[in-house]
Scaffold this active site. Structure first.
Site, PDB file in Angstrom:
ATOM      1  N   ASP A 105      14.315  -1.433   0.429  1.00 43.05           N
ATOM      2  CA  ASP A 105      15.067  -1.787   1.783  1.00 43.05           C
ATOM      3  C   ASP A 105      16.167  -2.826   1.636  1.00 43.05           C
ATOM      4  OD1 ASP A 105      15.724  -1.480   4.506  1.00 43.05           O
ATOM      5  OD2 ASP A 105      13.778  -2.908   4.865  1.00 43.05           O
ATOM      6  N   GLU A 113       7.555   2.582  -6.374  1.00 43.24           N
ATOM      7  CA  GLU A 113       7.820   2.006  -5.133  1.00 43.24           C
ATOM      8  C   GLU A 113       8.032   3.154  -4.060  1.00 43.24           C
ATOM      9  OE1 GLU A 113       8.368  -0.778  -3.559  1.00 43.24           O
ATOM     10  OE2 GLU A 113       9.487  -2.153  -4.802  1.00 43.24           O
ATOM     11  N   ASP A 114       7.616   2.862  -2.794  1.00 44.79           N
ATOM     12  CA  ASP A 114       7.619   3.733  -1.723  1.00 44.79           C
ATOM     13  C   ASP A 114       8.951   3.676  -1.006  1.00 44.79           C
ATOM     14  OD1 ASP A 114       7.442   1.221  -0.602  1.00 44.79           O
ATOM     15  OD2 ASP A 114       5.949   1.656   0.998  1.00 44.79           O
ATOM     16  N   LYS A 126       0.659  -1.307  -0.033  1.00 45.71           N
ATOM     17  CA  LYS A 126      -0.037   0.090   0.011  1.00 45.71           C
ATOM     18  C   LYS A 126       0.802   1.317  -0.199  1.00 45.71           C
ATOM     19  CE  LYS A 126      -3.373  -2.412   2.714  1.00 45.71           C
ATOM     20  NZ  LYS A 126      -3.934  -2.337   4.113  1.00 45.71           N
ATOM     21  N   GLY A 127       2.021   1.178   0.647  1.00 45.27           N
ATOM     22  CA  GLY A 127       2.971   2.465   0.743  1.00 45.27           C
ATOM     23  C   GLY A 127       3.129   3.190  -0.332  1.00 45.27           C
ATOM     24  N   LYS A 144      17.222   2.652   1.320  1.00 46.55           N
ATOM     25  CA  LYS A 144      18.006   2.359   2.289  1.00 46.55           C
ATOM     26  C   LYS A 144      19.276   1.457   1.826  1.00 46.55           C
ATOM     27  CE  LYS A 144      14.881   2.130   6.125  1.00 46.55           C
ATOM     28  NZ  LYS A 144      13.853   1.087   6.770  1.00 46.55           N
ATOM     29  N   PHE A 199      13.815   3.204  10.599  1.00 45.20           N
ATOM     30  CA  PHE A 199      12.295   2.866  10.115  1.00 45.20           C
ATOM     31  C   PHE A 199      11.674   4.562   9.947  1.00 45.20           C
ATOM     32  CE2 PHE A 199       8.174   1.182   9.801  1.00 45.20           C
ATOM     33  CZ  PHE A 199       8.476  -0.037   9.259  1.00 45.20           C
ATOM     34  N   ARG A 220       0.449   6.379   8.070  1.00 41.99           N
ATOM     35  CA  ARG A 220       0.454   6.552   6.531  1.00 41.99           C
ATOM     36  C   ARG A 220      -0.050   7.951   6.312  1.00 41.99           C
ATOM     37  NH1 ARG A 220       1.228   1.724   3.908  1.00 41.99           N
ATOM     38  NH2 ARG A 220       0.242  -0.181   4.818  1.00 41.99           N
ATOM     39  N   ASP A 261       4.016   2.897   6.448  1.00 41.23           N
ATOM     40  CA  ASP A 261       3.224   2.969   7.766  1.00 41.23           C
ATOM     41  C   ASP A 261       4.433   1.883   8.607  1.00 41.23           C
ATOM     42  OD1 ASP A 261       3.451   0.304   6.517  1.00 41.23           O
ATOM     43  OD2 ASP A 261       1.898  -0.494   7.854  1.00 41.23           O
TER      44      ASP A 261
HETATM   45  P1  IMP Z   1      12.445  -4.891   0.938  1.00 41.38           P
HETATM   46  O1  IMP Z   1      13.082  -5.156   2.309  1.00 41.38           O
HETATM   47  O2  IMP Z   1      13.440  -4.080   0.215  1.00 41.38           O
HETATM   48  O3  IMP Z   1      12.022  -5.950   0.238  1.00 41.38           O
HETATM   49  O4  IMP Z   1      11.003  -3.773   1.417  1.00 41.38           O
HETATM   50  C1  IMP Z   1      10.031  -4.469   1.741  1.00 41.38           C
HETATM   51  C2  IMP Z   1       9.017  -3.649   2.245  1.00 41.38           C
HETATM   52  O5  IMP Z   1       9.172  -3.331   3.467  1.00 41.38           O
HETATM   53  C3  IMP Z   1       8.822  -2.026   1.552  1.00 41.38           C
HETATM   54  O6  IMP Z   1       8.234  -2.265   0.468  1.00 41.38           O
HETATM   55  C4  IMP Z   1       7.971  -1.502   2.569  1.00 41.38           C
HETATM   56  O7  IMP Z   1       6.660  -1.714   2.623  1.00 41.38           O
HETATM   57  C5  IMP Z   1       8.493  -2.090   3.868  1.00 41.38           C
HETATM   58  N1  IMP Z   1       9.553  -1.040   4.320  1.00 41.38           N
HETATM   59  C6  IMP Z   1      10.980  -1.228   4.560  1.00 41.38           C
HETATM   60  N2  IMP Z   1      11.489  -0.231   5.263  1.00 41.38           N
HETATM   61  C7  IMP Z   1      10.414   0.227   5.766  1.00 41.38           C
HETATM   62  C8  IMP Z   1      10.463   1.655   6.543  1.00 41.38           C
HETATM   63  O8  IMP Z   1      11.529   2.177   7.095  1.00 41.38           O
HETATM   64  N3  IMP Z   1       9.161   1.975   6.716  1.00 41.38           N
HETATM   65  C9  IMP Z   1       8.074   1.475   6.209  1.00 41.38           C
HETATM   66  N4  IMP Z   1       8.101   0.404   5.687  1.00 41.38           N
HETATM   67  C10 IMP Z   1       9.210  -0.217   5.331  1.00 41.38           C
END
Ligand code: IMP
Length: 178
Positions: free
Chosen positions: A105, A101-102, A45-46, A133, A154, A167, A161
């Site tokens: 990570d 993408e939001d 949803k981000g 990140k 975070f 959000r 969220d």
């Molecule tokens: P990934 O670790 O790159 O696979 O990220 C997975 C998902 O984790 C992202 O799409 C976000 O929804 C969530 N996420 C990762 N870091 C954060 C953060 O700092 N705040 C909020 N959501 C996060």
């Protein structure tokens, strides 16, 4: 994790800064996709607020699709396993796809989504992410359009969220546990 009442979001990127950067990203996308009709694939949803702001600055006949992927659950750690909760409705074969993408990570979600989309034979796939990140990366991701590099903290707000909350905040904020 502390109780909600003890979590105090602290602004670190203001809505004004976000607006400036979203305009800049849109200008580059307009230039790169001029005369084309990309499909923006937003990750729920981000990314919903970022998508809504970005698309209003696009001067293109862009279409919108949403995908919902599970990865984080309700905790800060990532399971390392990504699954499609809601896939694409549109046929993307031969189309230009731009992932919206939001946050990138660990990179696991974006890598999974890239593979999922590429199997459907689009003519191109690029990535636009509001934040990244890099210090948390487990898999490399080439982000074509990046808003902000953020530290290993975070973040919430502007669509992001924590456990379904925050959000609605207009700025990007850190959450601080008291
Ligand atoms: P990934 O670790 O790159 O696979 O990220 C997975 C998902 O984790 C992202 O799409 C976000 O929804 C969530 N996420 C990762 N870091 C954060 C953060 O700092 N705040 C909020 N959501 C996060």
């Amino acid at each position: 994790m502390a109780m909600d009442s003890q979590i105090e979001p602290r602004v670190f990127i203001s809505c004004r800064e976000i607006e400036t950067v979203v305009c800049r990203l849109a200008a580059r996308i307009n230039e790169d996709y001029r005369g084309r009709k990309p499909i923006l694939v937003a990750v729920l949803k981000g990314a919903f607020i970022f998508l809504a702001d970005l698309i209003r600055h696009l001067d293109l006949q862009a279409e919108v699709e949403f995908v919902s992927l599970s990865s984080y659950g309700q905790s800060r750690g990532t399971s390392g396993k990504v699954e499609v909760v809601q896939g694409l409705c549109a046929d993307i074969r031969g189309r230009d796809v731009l992932i919206v993408e939001d946050i990138v990570d660990t990179g696991l979600t974006t890598n999974f989504l890239l593979n999922y989309l590429k199997k459907q034979k689009p003519s191109s796939v690029k990535i636009c992410s509001l934040t990244s990140k890099p210090s948390r990366r487990k898999l490399p991701v080439n982000i074509d359009y990046l808003g902000f590099e953020v530290p290993d903290k975070f973040i919430v707000g502007y669509g992001l969220d924590w456990d379904g909350k925050f959000r609605h905040l207009p700025d990007l904020c850190f959450i601080k546990e008291e």
